[in-house]
Design a protein around this motif. Sequence first.
Motif, PDB file in Angstrom:
ATOM      1  N   GLN A   1       0.831  -1.194   0.000  1.00  0.00           N
ATOM      2  CA  GLN A   1       0.000   0.000   0.000  1.00  0.00           C
ATOM      3  C   GLN A   1       0.877   1.259   0.000  1.00  0.00           C
ATOM      4  O   GLN A   1       2.048   1.222   0.371  1.00  0.00           O
ATOM      5  CB  GLN A   1      -0.915   0.009   1.222  1.00  0.00           C
ATOM      6  CG  GLN A   1      -1.950  -1.098   1.184  1.00  0.00           C
ATOM      7  CD  GLN A   1      -2.990  -0.911   2.253  1.00  0.00           C
ATOM      8  OE1 GLN A   1      -3.403   0.198   2.544  1.00  0.00           O
ATOM      9  NE2 GLN A   1      -3.412  -2.009   2.857  1.00  0.00           N
ATOM     10  N   ILE A   2       0.273   2.365  -0.382  1.00  0.00           N
ATOM     11  CA  ILE A   2       0.974   3.649  -0.408  1.00  0.00           C
ATOM     12  C   ILE A   2       1.193   4.150   1.026  1.00  0.00           C
ATOM     13  O   ILE A   2       0.283   4.120   1.851  1.00  0.00           O
ATOM     14  CB  ILE A   2       0.148   4.700  -1.190  1.00  0.00           C
ATOM     15  CG1 ILE A   2      -0.090   4.222  -2.621  1.00  0.00           C
ATOM     16  CG2 ILE A   2       0.821   6.062  -1.170  1.00  0.00           C
ATOM     17  CD1 ILE A   2       1.160   4.079  -3.450  1.00  0.00           C
ATOM     18  N   ALA A   3       2.408   4.616   1.309  1.00  0.00           N
ATOM     19  CA  ALA A   3       2.719   5.176   2.626  1.00  0.00           C
ATOM     20  C   ALA A   3       1.979   6.500   2.802  1.00  0.00           C
ATOM     21  O   ALA A   3       1.960   7.335   1.902  1.00  0.00           O
ATOM     22  CB  ALA A   3       4.217   5.395   2.765  1.00  0.00           C
ATOM     23  N   ALA A   4       1.357   6.666   3.968  1.00  0.00           N
ATOM     24  CA  ALA A   4       0.593   7.872   4.254  1.00  0.00           C
ATOM     25  C   ALA A   4       1.053   8.574   5.525  1.00  0.00           C
ATOM     26  O   ALA A   4       0.695   9.717   5.771  1.00  0.00           O
ATOM     27  CB  ALA A   4      -0.888   7.521   4.386  1.00  0.00           C
ATOM     28  N   VAL A   5       1.858   7.875   6.328  1.00  0.00           N
ATOM     29  CA  VAL A   5       2.261   8.396   7.633  1.00  0.00           C
ATOM     30  C   VAL A   5       3.737   8.113   7.875  1.00  0.00           C
ATOM     31  O   VAL A   5       4.221   7.029   7.561  1.00  0.00           O
ATOM     32  CB  VAL A   5       1.419   7.732   8.754  1.00  0.00           C
ATOM     33  CG1 VAL A   5       1.847   8.218  10.123  1.00  0.00           C
ATOM     34  CG2 VAL A   5      -0.064   7.964   8.535  1.00  0.00           C
TER      35      VAL A   5
ATOM     36  N   ALA B   1       8.123   5.144   7.008  1.00  0.00           N
ATOM     37  CA  ALA B   1       6.942   5.586   6.268  1.00  0.00           C
ATOM     38  C   ALA B   1       6.051   4.367   6.084  1.00  0.00           C
ATOM     39  O   ALA B   1       6.487   3.351   5.539  1.00  0.00           O
ATOM     40  CB  ALA B   1       7.341   6.168   4.918  1.00  0.00           C
ATOM     41  N   VAL B   2       4.821   4.453   6.581  1.00  0.00           N
ATOM     42  CA  VAL B   2       3.901   3.321   6.534  1.00  0.00           C
ATOM     43  C   VAL B   2       2.533   3.752   6.021  1.00  0.00           C
ATOM     44  O   VAL B   2       2.198   4.935   6.025  1.00  0.00           O
ATOM     45  CB  VAL B   2       3.753   2.649   7.922  1.00  0.00           C
ATOM     46  CG1 VAL B   2       5.076   2.080   8.400  1.00  0.00           C
ATOM     47  CG2 VAL B   2       3.194   3.608   8.942  1.00  0.00           C
ATOM     48  N   CYS B   3       1.739   2.758   5.628  1.00  0.00           N
ATOM     49  CA  CYS B   3       0.368   3.018   5.185  1.00  0.00           C
ATOM     50  C   CYS B   3      -0.510   3.344   6.405  1.00  0.00           C
ATOM     51  O   CYS B   3      -0.108   3.114   7.560  1.00  0.00           O
ATOM     52  CB  CYS B   3      -0.177   1.812   4.422  1.00  0.00           C
ATOM     53  SG  CYS B   3      -0.323   0.320   5.434  1.00  0.00           S
ATOM     54  N   ALA B   4      -1.696   3.845   6.165  1.00  0.00           N
ATOM     55  CA  ALA B   4      -2.602   4.228   7.254  1.00  0.00           C
ATOM     56  C   ALA B   4      -2.961   3.057   8.174  1.00  0.00           C
ATOM     57  O   ALA B   4      -2.935   3.219   9.401  1.00  0.00           O
ATOM     58  CB  ALA B   4      -3.853   4.881   6.680  1.00  0.00           C
TER      59      ALA B   4
END
Length: 54
Positions: free
Chosen positions: A10-14, A25-28
């Motif tokens: 998944q796309i990193a959001a945080v 950097a990790v996904c929600a």
Amino acid sequence: MICSEDGCDQIAAVLLHIPWDENRAVCAPHARVLAQEEGIVPDPLPDDVDETLE
């Protein structure tokens, strides 16, 4: 940028600021779980994260 957790695409959001380890950097969904640990500070990433972290 892709989530740094193993097996996650998944796309990193945080960005997690982890005092005893490197920031990640990790996904929600991973951020919700990991940020519950005491001392970890979650910081939402801007939409243009790839440009910001270069």
